[in-house]
Design a protein around this motif. Structure first.
Motif, PDB file in Angstrom:
ATOM      1  N   MET A 116       0.809  -1.248  -0.035  1.00  0.00           N
ATOM      2  CA  MET A 116      -0.007  -0.119   0.021  1.00  0.00           C
ATOM      3  C   MET A 116       0.849   1.166  -0.132  1.00  0.00           C
ATOM      4  SD  MET A 116      -2.986  -1.134  -0.097  1.00  0.00           S
ATOM      5  CE  MET A 116      -4.188   0.470   0.063  1.00  0.00           C
ATOM      6  N   SER A 117       1.928   1.334   0.831  1.00  0.00           N
ATOM      7  CA  SER A 117       2.759   2.417   0.882  1.00  0.00           C
ATOM      8  C   SER A 117       3.443   2.518  -0.570  1.00  0.00           C
ATOM      9  CB  SER A 117       4.005   2.216   1.807  1.00  0.00           C
ATOM     10  OG  SER A 117       4.951   3.174   1.798  1.00  0.00           O
ATOM     11  N   GLU A 118       4.038   1.565  -1.196  1.00  0.00           N
ATOM     12  CA  GLU A 118       4.683   1.569  -2.687  1.00  0.00           C
ATOM     13  C   GLU A 118       3.540   2.178  -3.749  1.00  0.00           C
ATOM     14  OE1 GLU A 118       7.393   0.854  -4.457  1.00  0.00           O
ATOM     15  OE2 GLU A 118       8.221   1.141  -2.457  1.00  0.00           O
ATOM     16  N   MET A 119       2.261   1.754  -3.514  1.00  0.00           N
ATOM     17  CA  MET A 119       1.124   2.192  -4.537  1.00  0.00           C
ATOM     18  C   MET A 119       1.031   3.512  -4.461  1.00  0.00           C
ATOM     19  SD  MET A 119       0.527  -0.558  -6.839  1.00  0.00           S
ATOM     20  CE  MET A 119       2.573  -0.843  -6.461  1.00  0.00           C
ATOM     21  N   ALA A 120       0.734   4.137  -2.994  1.00  0.00           N
ATOM     22  CA  ALA A 120       0.662   5.450  -2.713  1.00  0.00           C
ATOM     23  C   ALA A 120       1.703   6.227  -3.288  1.00  0.00           C
ATOM     24  CB  ALA A 120       0.247   5.547  -1.085  1.00  0.00           C
ATOM     25  N   THR A 121       3.145   5.870  -2.820  1.00  0.00           N
ATOM     26  CA  THR A 121       4.054   6.522  -3.429  1.00  0.00           C
ATOM     27  C   THR A 121       4.055   6.871  -5.076  1.00  0.00           C
ATOM     28  OG1 THR A 121       5.471   6.013  -1.447  1.00  0.00           O
ATOM     29  CG2 THR A 121       6.627   7.233  -3.349  1.00  0.00           C
ATOM     30  N   ILE A 122       3.876   5.586  -5.740  1.00  0.00           N
ATOM     31  CA  ILE A 122       4.084   5.659  -6.919  1.00  0.00           C
ATOM     32  C   ILE A 122       2.951   6.257  -7.625  1.00  0.00           C
ATOM     33  CG2 ILE A 122       2.970   3.398  -7.626  1.00  0.00           C
ATOM     34  CD1 ILE A 122       5.369   3.310  -9.680  1.00  0.00           C
ATOM     35  N   HIS A 123       1.858   6.472  -7.284  1.00  0.00           N
ATOM     36  CA  HIS A 123       0.676   7.032  -7.845  1.00  0.00           C
ATOM     37  C   HIS A 123       0.755   8.600  -7.459  1.00  0.00           C
ATOM     38  CE1 HIS A 123      -1.197   3.084  -8.345  1.00  0.00           C
ATOM     39  NE2 HIS A 123      -1.958   3.591  -9.069  1.00  0.00           N
ATOM     40  N   ASP A 124       1.196   8.786  -6.443  1.00  0.00           N
ATOM     41  CA  ASP A 124       1.576  10.469  -6.426  1.00  0.00           C
ATOM     42  C   ASP A 124       2.682  10.917  -7.267  1.00  0.00           C
ATOM     43  OD1 ASP A 124      -0.343  10.365  -4.074  1.00  0.00           O
ATOM     44  OD2 ASP A 124       1.300  10.321  -2.482  1.00  0.00           O
ATOM     45  N   LYS A 125       3.503  10.226  -7.595  1.00  0.00           N
ATOM     46  CA  LYS A 125       4.530  10.830  -8.553  1.00  0.00           C
ATOM     47  C   LYS A 125       3.914  10.557 -10.173  1.00  0.00           C
ATOM     48  CE  LYS A 125       8.721   9.042  -6.263  1.00  0.00           C
ATOM     49  NZ  LYS A 125       9.664   7.971  -6.183  1.00  0.00           N
TER      50      LYS A 125
END
Length: 165
Positions: A116-125
């Motif tokens: 979930m952390s990875e997905m949040a980070t990459i989606h923000d980018k």
């Protein structure tokens, strides 16, 4: 004299093809494709892993949505890139391979939280990249693609930030 004319034909052809390819895609478009194709491929691979390994059903549900949406987005990006003569790397780069390996090493709630952390980070980018391309891209096709995909990314961000993992 015929040898001189024949020698110049490949050079003229190469220059013509180079100019044609440049008209099809801008450096901004090429950089955009390089970045988002890697991120999109990573999101699909990480999400397929999450479908198998996640403990929480809501994480599995988000992962299923990610796979579905990003496979469609990746296919459209590929279609446009082929038409515009922009190459897409066939494999994940070292950075994303490393991130995927880290996820593979996790289990249980640790996996869920990391995914979930990875997905949040990459989606923000991604959201920033898609918004920039929609405004500043060189090709109308890439600009339209980026604008449409930005709406999908924003929907994903809402879903990702709506969970407490």
């Amino acid at each position: 004299m015929k040898h001189v004319q024949i020698a110049f034909c490949p050079i003229i052809l190469a220059l013509t093809v180079g100019v044609y390819a440049q008209q099809l895609s801008s450096p901004n478009d090429q950089a955009f494709v390089a970045k988002v194709s890697q991120g999109g491929r990573y999101e699909v691979e990480a999400s397929k892993l999450a479908i198998q390994k996640a403990v929480a059903q809501d994480v599995k549900d988000i992962a299923s949505s990610e796979v579905h949406d990003h496979e469609l987005v990746n296919a459209e990006l590929k279609r446009i890139s082929i038409a515009k003569h922009v190459s897409i790397a066939p494999d994940l780069n070292a950075e994303f391979q490393g991130k995927l390996a880290q996820l593979k090493a996790l289990n249980g709630s640790s996996f869920d939280a990391a995914y979930m952390s990875e997905m949040a980070t990459i989606h923000d980018k991604d959201e920033k990249l898609f918004a920039q391309e929609a405004n500043d891209g060189g090709s109308v096709d890439f600009k339209n693609f980026a604008a449409a995909t930005d709406r999908i990314v924003k929907r994903h961000i809402g879903a990702l930030h709506g969970l407490d993992h």
